[in-house]
Every structure is written in C-alpha cells, then in structure tokens.
Motif scaffolding. Structure first.
Motif, short mmCIF file in Angstrom:
data_model
loop_
_atom_site.label_atom_id
_atom_site.label_comp_id
_atom_site.label_asym_id
_atom_site.label_seq_id
_atom_site.Cartn_x
_atom_site.Cartn_y
_atom_site.Cartn_z
N SER A 133 4.88 -8.48 -4.09
CA SER A 133 5.30 -7.04 -4.61
C SER A 133 4.23 -5.76 -4.62
O SER A 133 4.46 -5.12 -4.66
CB SER A 133 5.87 -7.29 -6.05
OG SER A 133 4.97 -7.62 -6.67
N ARG A 134 3.14 -6.13 -4.35
CA ARG A 134 2.02 -5.66 -3.97
C ARG A 134 2.02 -4.53 -2.95
O ARG A 134 2.33 -4.99 -1.82
CB ARG A 134 0.64 -6.22 -4.20
CG ARG A 134 -0.65 -5.20 -4.35
CD ARG A 134 -1.56 -6.20 -4.69
NE ARG A 134 -2.94 -5.54 -4.74
CZ ARG A 134 -3.53 -5.07 -5.77
NH1 ARG A 134 -2.97 -5.14 -6.94
NH2 ARG A 134 -4.75 -4.31 -5.67
N ASP A 135 1.77 -3.30 -2.91
CA ASP A 135 1.97 -2.25 -2.18
C ASP A 135 0.78 -2.47 -1.15
O ASP A 135 -0.42 -2.88 -1.55
CB ASP A 135 1.97 -0.66 -2.62
CG ASP A 135 2.16 0.26 -1.52
OD1 ASP A 135 2.74 -0.27 -0.51
OD2 ASP A 135 2.24 1.32 -2.00
N LYS A 136 0.99 -2.20 0.07
CA LYS A 136 0.02 -2.34 1.01
C LYS A 136 -1.28 -1.59 1.23
O LYS A 136 -2.23 -1.51 1.63
CB LYS A 136 0.53 -2.35 2.74
CG LYS A 136 1.61 -3.59 3.07
CD LYS A 136 2.16 -3.40 4.48
CE LYS A 136 3.02 -4.36 4.37
NZ LYS A 136 3.51 -4.82 5.67
N LYS A 137 -1.23 -0.33 0.40
CA LYS A 137 -2.11 0.66 0.17
C LYS A 137 -3.26 0.17 -0.66
O LYS A 137 -4.17 0.73 -0.85
CB LYS A 137 -1.46 2.03 -0.14
CG LYS A 137 -0.98 2.16 -1.68
CD LYS A 137 -0.45 3.43 -1.84
CE LYS A 137 0.04 3.43 -3.10
NZ LYS A 137 0.64 4.86 -3.61
N TYR A 138 -2.82 -0.80 -1.38
CA TYR A 138 -4.04 -1.30 -2.26
C TYR A 138 -4.79 -2.62 -1.90
O TYR A 138 -4.33 -2.91 -0.88
CB TYR A 138 -3.13 -1.85 -3.75
CG TYR A 138 -2.53 -0.86 -4.41
CD1 TYR A 138 -3.21 0.29 -5.15
CD2 TYR A 138 -1.17 -0.91 -4.63
CE1 TYR A 138 -2.59 1.26 -5.81
CE2 TYR A 138 -0.56 0.04 -5.41
CZ TYR A 138 -1.08 1.05 -5.91
OH TYR A 138 -0.54 2.10 -6.62
#
Length: 165
Positions: free
Chosen positions: A64-69
């Motif tokens: 669920s973690r966004d790729k920008k992080y």
C-alpha cells in the motif's frame, strides 16, 4: 542483524519466509490448552500464528506504500527494507540502527543470484524449486548475518552441494 527475510507476491502469498529471530510473543507462552496440549506445542502454534500475522501486516504495509516514498519502513522494534521485482516483494527486517542501503543492495544481490541460477527467474521457479532457493539463501545469509557477497562463490558452493545430493 537480520530478523527475517520474506518473499511475497502481489496477492500476499508468502513464497519464502526465513526467520532468524523468533517473533515477539504477545500472550502468555507458558499456558497450555486445557492441559491437553504440551506447552511446546502450544508455543509453537502461537509462534506460527504470530509469524503469519506479521507477514500479512508487512505485506499490507509494503504493497500500500506509494512509490514516491523510500523503501524503508520503521515497524515495531525494527526496520523493513523492501524492493519490488516484477510481481514479487523482497522484504528484510533488520535492527533500527543498521544501514538501509546495504540491505537494499543485499536484496538486489539475492535477486541476481536467483536470476543467475535459474536463468531468468520467475515466481514459478521459486514455488517449484523452493528447496534450492532456501539453499541459495542459506549460502548467502547465515544466522541473521550476511555470510558471503561474491555471486560467483555462492553459486559455486550451491553447484557443489547439488553434486553431493
């Protein structure tokens, strides 16, 4: 120190799970189930249930973690370092003070090892040859520490061990 190493697909199915440190127990480990089961059996079931719970939670966090992080997540008392290759998530849990980038490179080296060994590895190679994948991982990591970093050396040892079988 490495706590555990997970390999999961996008659906959350764990394809490889190697625990170097047992998960923390959340309930009383010395209790028995109405006296019918031994404490060791009960504790073993608790440990397996806790591992499954942690694996599901790690999968939820990673997917669920966004790729920008970044690919680093602080989780409980350790740090999760993960990387996605095609439809597979490779996750390592380490101590909080450990170097994240070295473990990110460790994941990449493990993927290179699998790719070299299986000649363009895919999820089915891991599923049907899980014993060889564990053998490669054991030659690479031992007791929660990285044992060998030479791809050539690891693959030579694995080939030698196969000859012994």
């Amino acid at each position: 120190m490495i706590r555990f190493f997970l390999l999961q697909n996008r659906q959350g199915k764990t394809r490889l799970s190697k625990w170097y440190v047992p998960p923390p127990s959340s309930s009383n480990a010395g209790a028995t189930a109405n006296g019918f089961a031994s404490a060791d059996y009960f504790t073993s079931n608790q440990t397996e249930a806790e591992k499954a719970r942690i694996e599901a939670e790690v999968h939820r966090l990673v997917t669920s973690r966004d790729k920008k992080y970044t690919n680093f997540i602080e989780y409980n008392n350790y740090k999760l370092i993960y990387r996605r290759y095609a439809g597979l998530f490779f996750t390592i849990a380490v101590d909080v003070q450990d170097n994240e980038l070295s473990y990110l490179e460790s994941i990449h080296l493990f993927v290179e090892l699998l790719d070299s060994y299986f000649a363009n590895v895919c999820e089915l190679d891991i599923v049907f040859n899980f014993n060889k994948v564990y053998m490669i991982l054991d030659e690479y990591m031992l007791a929660g520490e990285i044992e060998e970093t030479s791809k050539r050396e690891i693959l030579e040892r694995v080939k030698y061990l196969e000859k012994l079988d």
